[in-house]
Design a protein around this motif. Structure first.
Motif, PDB file in Angstrom:
ATOM      1  N   TYR A  54      -3.333  -0.842  -4.477  1.00 22.63           N
ATOM      2  CA  TYR A  54      -2.170  -1.523  -3.920  1.00 22.63           C
ATOM      3  C   TYR A  54      -1.261  -1.960  -5.069  1.00 22.63           C
ATOM      4  O   TYR A  54      -1.676  -2.042  -6.231  1.00 22.63           O
ATOM      5  N   TRP A  55      -0.006  -2.233  -4.710  1.00 17.29           N
ATOM      6  CA  TRP A  55       0.994  -2.659  -5.690  1.00 17.29           C
ATOM      7  C   TRP A  55       1.161  -4.177  -5.639  1.00 17.29           C
ATOM      8  O   TRP A  55       1.187  -4.777  -4.568  1.00 17.29           O
ATOM      9  N   GLU A  56       1.289  -4.759  -6.811  1.00 17.89           N
ATOM     10  CA  GLU A  56       1.580  -6.189  -6.911  1.00 17.89           C
ATOM     11  C   GLU A  56       2.963  -6.358  -7.539  1.00 17.89           C
ATOM     12  O   GLU A  56       3.265  -5.759  -8.563  1.00 17.89           O
ATOM     13  N   VAL A  57       3.800  -7.130  -6.888  1.00 18.53           N
ATOM     14  CA  VAL A  57       5.115  -7.450  -7.433  1.00 18.53           C
ATOM     15  C   VAL A  57       4.995  -8.711  -8.256  1.00 18.53           C
ATOM     16  O   VAL A  57       4.623  -9.776  -7.739  1.00 18.53           O
ATOM     17  N   LEU A  58       5.263  -8.592  -9.551  1.00 15.28           N
ATOM     18  CA  LEU A  58       5.149  -9.726 -10.449  1.00 15.28           C
ATOM     19  C   LEU A  58       6.405 -10.590 -10.364  1.00 15.28           C
ATOM     20  O   LEU A  58       7.528 -10.078 -10.205  1.00 15.28           O
TER      21      LEU A  58
ATOM     22  N   GLN B 256       2.971  -3.880 -10.716  1.00 17.40           N
ATOM     23  CA  GLN B 256       1.714  -3.465 -11.333  1.00 17.40           C
ATOM     24  C   GLN B 256       0.804  -2.885 -10.257  1.00 17.40           C
ATOM     25  O   GLN B 256       0.709  -3.429  -9.147  1.00 17.40           O
ATOM     26  N   PHE B 257       0.142  -1.761 -10.575  1.00 14.91           N
ATOM     27  CA  PHE B 257      -0.724  -1.111  -9.589  1.00 14.91           C
ATOM     28  C   PHE B 257      -2.170  -1.511  -9.859  1.00 14.91           C
ATOM     29  O   PHE B 257      -2.660  -1.439 -10.988  1.00 14.91           O
ATOM     30  N   HIS B 258      -2.871  -1.930  -8.802  1.00 13.92           N
ATOM     31  CA  HIS B 258      -4.286  -2.287  -8.881  1.00 13.92           C
ATOM     32  C   HIS B 258      -5.089  -1.238  -8.137  1.00 13.92           C
ATOM     33  O   HIS B 258      -4.909  -1.051  -6.923  1.00 13.92           O
ATOM     34  N   ARG B 259      -5.984  -0.545  -8.856  1.00 16.58           N
ATOM     35  CA  ARG B 259      -6.792   0.511  -8.239  1.00 16.58           C
ATOM     36  C   ARG B 259      -8.048  -0.100  -7.626  1.00 16.58           C
ATOM     37  O   ARG B 259      -8.709  -0.958  -8.226  1.00 16.58           O
ATOM     38  N   ASP B 260      -8.383   0.351  -6.427  1.00 15.70           N
ATOM     39  CA  ASP B 260      -9.582  -0.102  -5.717  1.00 15.70           C
ATOM     40  C   ASP B 260     -10.288   1.134  -5.171  1.00 15.70           C
ATOM     41  O   ASP B 260      -9.999   1.598  -4.057  1.00 15.70           O
TER      42      ASP B 260
ATOM     43  N   ASP C 236       0.807  -1.218   0.000  1.00 20.01           N
ATOM     44  CA  ASP C 236       0.000   0.000   0.000  1.00 20.01           C
ATOM     45  C   ASP C 236       0.844   1.272   0.000  1.00 20.01           C
ATOM     46  O   ASP C 236       0.306   2.375   0.057  1.00 20.01           O
ATOM     47  N   TYR C 237       2.192   1.126  -0.074  1.00 20.96           N
ATOM     48  CA  TYR C 237       3.066   2.313  -0.048  1.00 20.96           C
ATOM     49  C   TYR C 237       2.861   3.159  -1.306  1.00 20.96           C
ATOM     50  O   TYR C 237       2.678   2.634  -2.408  1.00 20.96           O
ATOM     51  N   LYS C 238       2.920   4.472  -1.102  1.00 22.57           N
ATOM     52  CA  LYS C 238       2.927   5.412  -2.218  1.00 22.57           C
ATOM     53  C   LYS C 238       4.375   5.826  -2.507  1.00 22.57           C
ATOM     54  O   LYS C 238       5.286   5.525  -1.727  1.00 22.57           O
ATOM     55  N   ALA C 239       4.584   6.552  -3.603  1.00 21.61           N
ATOM     56  CA  ALA C 239       5.940   6.966  -3.993  1.00 21.61           C
ATOM     57  C   ALA C 239       6.612   7.781  -2.897  1.00 21.61           C
ATOM     58  O   ALA C 239       7.800   7.616  -2.622  1.00 21.61           O
TER      59      ALA C 239
END
Length: 618
Positions: free
Chosen positions: A607-611, A598-602, A567-570
């Motif tokens: 939240y960010w997903e690390v592929l 990849q960022f998933h908007r809710d 959930d971290y932002k830049a």
């Protein structure tokens, strides 16, 4: 047995006449053998005798006079040593002081103190002879140039050959090389790139060495290659012993004087590119360099590439976005050819296929970071006591001030001034009492006034110096503050360490600092030092200067942080890693483009997903 040395000298003009220097050496050796002396050394050179400058063998002889190496110097005649009066007397003074002897074999006699006057006169006559000869030669050259006479060219000039009738002809094979230089330069290739291209093709100078950038620059700028002879650009001044460049209005320019190597159009096109490059280079470095030569840097001549062995050179560039001036040290091989990895040649060389010349993949050294690294190592290795150094420096400055205490001198001068005023008062009293006549009074009064004026000048000068001293006290306080709170001592420590370093070998992830221990302790034989003595310090810096690898590691840190905190932002990442926000945003953008995050908007959040893998394999 008497130890003898032989000094023989001929000018280049004399040497061309029947091997005069060889004959002179034979005569000197025969004389030493005849006297039954032991020949221990020879000092032989082909140089003008009008000055000792540039005469390496004479300089060696002059230095050896101070050693217990020989007893007698054998020469043909006095003018073989020099034709300069002052240099002759300096030589004789050292000869007599060191109790050596001078034997002139053409006169079959030793030099003695009684000969001082005669030899002095001879030296003056020899110097005058040389001066007149120099005038005649200069005048002859000037007349030849003015009348458009033959072009004087040595046999060393590349691309030309002097014929028996003193005319000039082209050496076609070498002329073809020069034409290629002009063509490449006109096609917007720089001299450094041209040198690399020629080296790749196996083209060499007459001595077998590759052409350097400066060699090519001199050839391209020389108007002789378009057939134009420029005469009278330089003039030798006998008195100053210097070759002086004359003003352009004193030159004699003759077109079509020698065979043309290139056309005038090609010559002008190549030189126009040279002028453009010089203009651009000046514009880029104008904010950093004052004057023609910025001077030698502490690191100059010390940095060596650990991969290819080439030296590192200092370069200046501007940061693309901010225009900030950056100083970097780069491997010479890289500057000339570029990288090996992926054949990332320099932009100009990408237009030319290189097969035989290798590049270099070593790191560039940011000067500021490098000094910080050396400073850190210096302080940890040598335990610099900053407080102690500050106290010692301030103590020295105060001692100087104390030694320059001017108050006692000021008081003494003031007392003299007071005494003269009292004498003036007594003089007036004696005049009024009739003891002195008007004439005597006037003379005495004038004398006292002059003394008073001189004393007042002296007093003003002393008081001015004393005021400057008060200002120095204030300056010492500022210096003390700078030493305590600034980084002057740290920088001085690094500079001191660099003076003791013989060389710094650069590798992609570490430096090797090599110290010349024999030089540091004054021992010329390294075998005298214990084998356990360490003369190399290794400094690890990982990817401090490997900017590409550094960026990869920074992106990996961001990926790791997002794994733990999706959930971290830049701004959270920037704060956590100590990066700037714009830098962090750019790194995250690259990671997204590579398919690693990849960022998933809710709704309003996300939240960010690390592929697990990059986009190519996902």
């Amino acid at each position: 047995m008497v130890r003898a040395v032989l000094y023989a000298r001929c000018s280049t003009e004399e040497e061309s006449q029947k091997d005069a220097l060889v004959q002179q050496v034979k005569e000197g050796e025969a004389c030493i053998k005849e006297q039954d002396w032991l020949l221990v050394d020879r000092y032989i050179e082909s140089k003008s005798g009008t000055t000792t400058k540039g005469r390496k063998e004479y300089a060696r002889l002059y230095a050896d006079l101070l050693k217990d190496k020989f007893d007698v110097i054998v020469i043909k005649s006095q003018d073989r040593l020099m034709r300069n009066t002052m240099d002759w007397y300096l030589f004789v003074d050292r000869l007599v002081t060191e109790q050596k002897q001078l034997y002139i074999y053409i006169e079959r006699k030793f030099y003695t103190a009684d000969d001082a006057l005669i030899t002095g006169i001879k030296a003056i006559l020899a110097e005058d002879y040389s001066r007149e000869l120099s005038k005649k030669i200069n005048n002859a050259h000037r007349n030849r140039q003015k009348s458009g006479g033959k072009v004087i060219m040595t046999s060393r000039v590349y691309g030309f050959r002097k014929l028996p009738d003193k005319s000039i002809a082209l050496v076609e094979e070498e002329a073809a090389v020069k034409r290629r230089m002009y063509e490449l330069c006109a096609a917007d290739f720089g001299t450094r790139t041209i040198a690399t291209i020629l080296e790749n093709d196996g083209v060499r100078k007459r001595d077998g060495q590759p052409f350097g950038a400066n060699d090519i620059l001199r050839i391209i700028k020389n108007p002789i290659n378009k057939g134009c002879a420029v005469m009278g650009r330089f003039h030798y001044d006998f008195d100053t012993k210097k070759t002086i460049r004359t003003s352009s209005d004193e030159w004699y320019v003759y077109d079509h004087k020698v065979p043309e190597t290139v056309s005038e159009e090609l010559w002008e096109s190549a030189n126009e590119n040279i002028r453009k490059r010089r203009s651009n280079k000046k514009a880029e470095s104008s904010a950093d360099v004052s004057g023609k030569n910025g001077g030698k840097y502490h690191l100059s001549g010390k940095l060596q590439c650990g991969l290819c062995g080439s030296p590192y050179y200092r370069r200046i560039r501007r940061r693309y976005k901010t225009g900030e001036i950056i100083h970097e040290w780069k491997c010479r091989t890289y500057l000339e050819t570029g990288r090996n990895t992926g054949r990332l040649d320099r932009p100009q060389l990408r237009r030319v296929q290189l097969e035989h010349v290798e590049g270099c993949d070593n790191v560039h050294l940011d000067e500021e970071r490098l000094y910080q690294l050396l400073e850190k190592n210096c302080l940890s290795s040598y335990q610099v006591d900053k407080e102690k150094l500050t106290r010692k420096m301030i103590s020295l400055l105060k001692t100087v001030l104390k030694e320059q205490d001017l108050q006692p001198e000021i008081d003494r001068v003031k007392m003299q001034k007071k005494q003269i005023k009292e004498q003036t008062k007594k003089l007036v009293d004696k005049l009024l009492d009739g003891v002195l006549s008007d004439q005597v009074y006037t003379e005495k009064q004038k004398e006292l006034d002059e003394r008073l004026e001189n004393i007042q000048v002296q007093l003003n000068r002393l008081e001015k110096k004393n005021n400057q001293k008060s200002f120095l006290k204030y300056r010492i306080l500022n210096i003390e503050e700078s030493l305590k709170n600034g980084d002057i001592i740290e920088k001085a420590s690094v500079a001191g360490m660099l003076e003791e370093i013989d060389r710094i070998v650069v590798f992609p992830t570490y430096l090797e600092l090599h110290f010349n221990l024999s030089k540091m302790i004054g021992v010329t034989d390294m075998n005298l030092l214990p084998e356990s003595e360490q003369d190399c310090i290794r400094i690890e810096y990982d990817n401090l200067f490997n900017y590409r690898q550094g960026m990869v590691e920074e992106r990996e840190q961001i990926v790791q942080l997002l794994k733990e905190n999706p959930d971290y932002k830049a701004k959270d990442i920037a704060r956590e890693l100590g990066y700037g926000l714009s830098k962090t945003q750019y790194r995250m953008k690259v990671l997204q483009e590579e398919g690693k995050i990849q960022f998933h908007r809710d709704g309003r959040t996300g939240y960010w997903e690390v592929l697990k893998e990059g986009r190519e394999n996902h």
